[in-house]
Design an enzyme around this catalytic site. Structure first.
Site, PDB file in Angstrom:
ATOM      1  CB  ALA A 177      10.465  85.441 -19.933  1.00 45.62           C
ATOM      2  CG  ASP A 178       4.431  86.864 -19.285  1.00 47.29           C
ATOM      3  OD1 ASP A 178       3.403  86.386 -18.777  1.00 47.29           O
ATOM      4  OD2 ASP A 178       5.100  87.758 -18.743  1.00 47.29           O
TER       5      ASP A 178
END
Length: 369
Positions: free
Chosen positions: A240-241
């Site tokens: 995930a960013d």
């Protein structure tokens, strides 16, 4: 199981990174002497992955500061704030970068001293602690995720690159894969090519071969067919960013469609991210800014000429795939709704939704509830 690769090397005051644009055929380290070089490395994707972006940004300024002298605390703080703001413009979607910037600013702003060099040294020490903490957090994510997915022989699928090359070490989603392999529970990991930048085909393949983890590459468009044909696949595990307060997750483009097909095929869809990727100030995915990159990344393919690779000669070539004049839409990330996510794994443990809920309580997780 320690990772054999090292994407970020810090030996005060020298920062070097593994140039990921040259991988997988050349392991070329480049020096990052200052914030300007750090910004360039991040924006050009010589280094990528949300945790790694934050660490390289922090350490690039640490390298710059190491050769500087400040007469007053005010001059040191002013320079550091300016450079951190500049580094924050390198890539907009990954929250880890902005989390690191906020923590570094707080550290120097709350340092009580009349000596500018003390402010400088405080910054450098804080950046070094972030490097060490990221590795420990990733190993914890790997352990929690491996326990969630199971102790028997399983197959999993992952997307993009979330390993040592995307972090300070070990990895997030690929850290879970690494932990499954270390405990003898992994039969095989499938990984996507991850168009258009091919982080899977170039980088994840390189990591898995180096670590001797049983793996198989698949086209992005083949995942639904793969899930139908291989019932041993227990989970799709992604990084995930940015994770919003409700669990909506921004990650590499293509993640959303993986979550949809996982739901249809009854497969777990697991997000692996450190708490530095959790943004409680962002209520939902609709508030996340999505970076759009140059359309040439889709229209033109870049790589090394095959015969040269076989002969030990590296010659980068570009191939025009689409007709000249073709327009392309090239978002770097997409948003996966919390409703499609089975669990979110952080260094603190596994987050699941309450019975009947469609969203996660990330604030409760951050409070330790």
């Amino acid at each position: 199981m320690a990772a054999r690769l090292q994407a970020i090397k810090w030996e005060r005051p020298r920062l070097t990174i593994l140039n990921q644009l040259a991988l997988p055929h050349s392991s070329e380290y480049i020096e990052i002497p200052d914030a300007r070089a750090g910004h360039c490395a991040i924006s050009s994707m010589q280094i990528r992955g949300a945790p790694a972006i934050a660490i390289v940004a922090a350490l690039s300024l640490a390298a710059e500061l190491s050769s500087m002298h400040f007469d007053t605390p005010a001059s040191a703080r002013a320079h550091i704030h300016t450079q951190l703001d500049y580094l924050g413009t390198s890539r907009p979607t990954a929250v880890n970068l902005f989390d690191a910037i906020a923590k570094l600013k707080h550290a120097i702003d709350t340092t009580i001293t009349e000596n500018g060099q003390v402010v400088r040294d405080t910054y450098v020490q804080m950046a070094e602690r972030m490097l060490d903490a990221d590795v420990k957090d990733n190993m914890a994510i790997g352990e929690h995720g491996a326990q969630l997915i199971g102790s028997d022989k399983v197959r999993v699928l992952t997307h993009c690159n979330t390993g040592t090359l995307a972090t300070a070490g070990y990895g997030t989603a690929l850290g879970i894969v690494r932990s499954l392999h270390a405990q003898g529970s992994l039969d095989r990991v499938y990984f996507t090519e991850t168009r258009p930048y091919n982080q899977g085909a170039r980088l994840t393949a390189f990591e898995l071969l180096t670590e001797e983890i049983p793996a198989q590459l698949v086209c992005d468009s083949a995942v639904s067919a793969l899930l139908r044909s291989d019932p041993m696949i227990r989970a799709i595990v992604v990084g995930a960013d940015r994770v919003a307060a409700n669990g909506d997750t921004a990650n590499k483009i293509g993640t959303y469609q993986l979550a949809i097909t996982a739901r249809y095929h009854g497969c777990q869809f697991v997000v692996a991210a450190p708490t530095t990727s959790v943004d409680l100030h962002t209520k939902s995915g609709s508030d996340i800014v999505i970076e759009e990159r140059n359309e040439a990344e889709i229209l033109v393919q870049s790589g090394f000429e095959r015969q040269g690779v076989l002969e030990g000669r590296l010659e980068r070539v570009e191939v025009q795939v689409a007709p000249v004049g073709t327009r392309a839409w090239n978002p770097s990330f997409d948003i996966t709704p919390a409703e499609l996510i089975s669990a979110i794994v952080t260094e603190r443990g596994v987050v699941v939704k309450q019975p009947g809920a469609s969203e996660f309580d990330m604030a409760g997780h951050m409070r330790g509830e």
